[in-house]
Design an enzyme around this catalytic site. Structure first.
Site, PDB file in Angstrom:
ATOM      1  N   SER A  47      20.677  -1.556 -38.113  1.00 40.35           N
ATOM      2  CA  SER A  47      21.111  -0.733 -36.984  1.00 40.35           C
ATOM      3  C   SER A  47      20.010   0.241 -36.559  1.00 40.35           C
ATOM      4  CB  SER A  47      22.398   0.013 -37.331  1.00 40.35           C
ATOM      5  OG  SER A  47      22.140   0.931 -38.367  1.00 40.35           O
ATOM      6  N   HIS A  48      18.999   0.429 -37.389  1.00 43.45           N
ATOM      7  CA  HIS A  48      17.859   1.270 -37.013  1.00 43.45           C
ATOM      8  C   HIS A  48      16.582   0.465 -36.803  1.00 43.45           C
ATOM      9  CE1 HIS A  48      20.592   4.395 -38.613  1.00 43.45           C
ATOM     10  NE2 HIS A  48      20.072   5.092 -37.635  1.00 43.45           N
ATOM     11  N   ASP A 188      30.307   0.994 -38.000  1.00 38.45           N
ATOM     12  CA  ASP A 188      31.092   0.100 -38.864  1.00 38.45           C
ATOM     13  C   ASP A 188      32.524  -0.029 -38.358  1.00 38.45           C
ATOM     14  OD1 ASP A 188      29.429  -0.915 -41.002  1.00 38.45           O
ATOM     15  OD2 ASP A 188      29.190   1.159 -41.615  1.00 38.45           O
TER      16      ASP A 188
END
Lengths: 337, 337
Positions: A47-48, A188
């Site tokens: 996600s990064h 999430d």
């Protein structure tokens, strides 16, 4: 499962840099962000990683972020370094302030770096790792958007408010943690909502304040903090330290400022640096040895140090490159066009 | 239920002071400790009230604590104030360092107070409240004895490692939290063991590392941290910051040093002070207002601020005095004899 493509870290960096510049971002901002995206992809924090290019371009297109803002540096007190990001992304502001933070921590023993008016970009671990790379102990915190209810309440007041810490270790990766004070990342819960899957109790409350396993209901209600009233207290501390204390927005103000644009949150950040050499003087090696004994006592009984998974991925990526979903690459290529 | 006796705060203070001096403690130490015991009793933190007189005398009689130690002050760096307690109790050392900590925080923006070689006495909230009483933001942490297992492990490495924070509020009690990074205080598990009552899962593990509801088994095994891997990471940070960084014992070393004497843990403490006036300059009132908005958003939805129970008790005690079990008073009087 989407087809995976193998890329070298250089290819990841080039793709991020090219896409960001192609979407109007100034080269120094783009370079700072591409560096951090590459670190995220390398450590398999997906996600990064390259996924952030999409988020970033979305934020740019919202018109809220100034893609060419010039950070300005000031020093309101000897131990406080302050960088105004002027509503640009945070990473160039961090680069601007970091050298003076390091200098002041070495001079005074402790120093603070305040980043204001930034669209905060990145997890906090690359930031505290940058402090640890200078041989200093780093602590960082930042608010986000007010999605998280205080313990005993039902309405969002806190952000996911991450806290990160790094302790430098001679000749190896530092001891690092970086965790949200919410029970779980908002992403999430969004993922569960998209997949129509239930979430565990403890992640959030529905709009009526009832504990819920319905991801959609929680996204419309409020998330919960980790660790009950203790996590809630920490989340409040982060609002105070990295919001009220530094003269920047709390998570509630930042959410209001966003006005449903869905951009990266705009607010401030607080980083602290401590120089072990100044705290310990002649006993520096003894202090380092003590820390290593602590780590050995943890790993010696089969427990994991935080970030160990990331560091394992880092080694793999340096050797083998990274694997990226073809669909993600296609999405990014479309932005570059 | 034992008979309860009503005492004024002055009577509490006199009893504590007299008993400590009568047991060989120097008057300045005894006065600093009696002040804090009175605060604990006043706030109805019974384990930190008059009960502590018993603990304190037990520690004195163990011969480990020097009841007349003279704290010495040094300044290894401009932002670091260091007090060596010379194996006396911590509170006189705190009193010795606090004025310079406050001065340096006002001068530099941020400053640290290191207390070393102390038998740590008191909860941390009186200490961060003392910082907040000066208009500064306070943060404090200390290790204890290695009773707490890291997440994923089964053997004690961390202490109950409390973390405390205080934010000053104009004309009223500060925002304060003070929590152990263990799931629960060790005293609570001991109480369950004495009463033969089961404990909830999540408090601890038996000697084989299995989650257990048997209080005795957990006292012989290991306690758990709050909040899973996040609480475990915080506990590690406290070992590093208030142990390795300041050149003092970790919780494992402190437990070994105690050598089963059962005395108050001997180790160090780290306190940080931040001056909002230096961070905010002309925007000080705006920062304070922001903090008040945060508190209102919490209490406005029926959630509690941390320490609210203590502050309610504080008001009651100022008005009505405190109620103390006659059996406790008898035990203390016996020590005075």
């Amino acid at each position: 499962m989407s087809e995976l493509i193998n890329l070298s870290l250089e290819q990841v960096h080039d793709l991020a840099l090219r896409t960001l510049i192609g979407n109007g971002m100034g080269e120094d901002h783009a370079r700072a962000i591409a560096d951090t995206i590459t670190q995220g992809q390398r450590d398999e924090c997906h996600s990064h990683g390259l996924y952030r290019v999409l988020v970033c371009v979305h934020s740019l297109r919202s018109g809220k972020v100034d893609p060419n803002a010039r950070p300005t540096l000031s020093r309101p007190a000897p131990a406080i370094v302050s960088v105004d990001a002027h509503r640009g992304y945070s990473l160039l502001a961090l680069q601007t302030g970091l050298p003076l933070l390091v200098e002041q921590a070495r001079e005074l023993g402790v120093a603070a770096l305040v980043i204001r008016n930034c669209f905060h970009f990145s997890a906090l671990w690359p930031e505290v790792e940058a402090i640890a790379a200078e041989g200093l102990v780093g602590l960082a915190m930042t608010p986000s958007h007010a999605w998280v209810a205080p313990e005993g309440g039902s309405q969002g007041v806190f952000g996911t408010n991450p806290l990160a810490f790094a302790w430098p270790r001679a000749g190896r990766e530092p001891f690092v943690f970086d965790f949200a004070t919410s029970a779980i990342a908002r992403g999430d819960i969004e993922l569960h909502a998209r997949q129509g899957k239930p979430i565990p109790l403890g992640w959030g409350l529905d709009a009526e304040g009832r504990p819920s396993t319905d991801a959609r209901a929680v996204l419309e209600g409020a998330m919960q903090t980790f660790g009950g009233h203790k996590g809630s207290a920490l989340a409040a501390m982060i609002e105070l330290m990295a919001g009220a204390l530094i003269g920047d927005l709390t998570s509630a103000e930042s959410l209001a400022f966003d006005a449903a644009a869905g951009a990266t949150p705009c607010h401030g950040e607080l980083l602290l640096a401590f120089d072990p050499a100044r705290f310990l003087g002649g006993a520096l090696e003894e202090g380092q040895r003590r820390a290593e004994q602590l780590f050995a006592a943890i790993t010696g009984q089969g427990a994991r140090l935080p970030s160990q998974r990331r560091f394992d991925a880092r080694q793999r990526s340096a050797r083998d490159g990274v694997w990226v979903a073809k669909t993600l690459l296609d999405d990014i290529e479309r932005l570059a066009a």
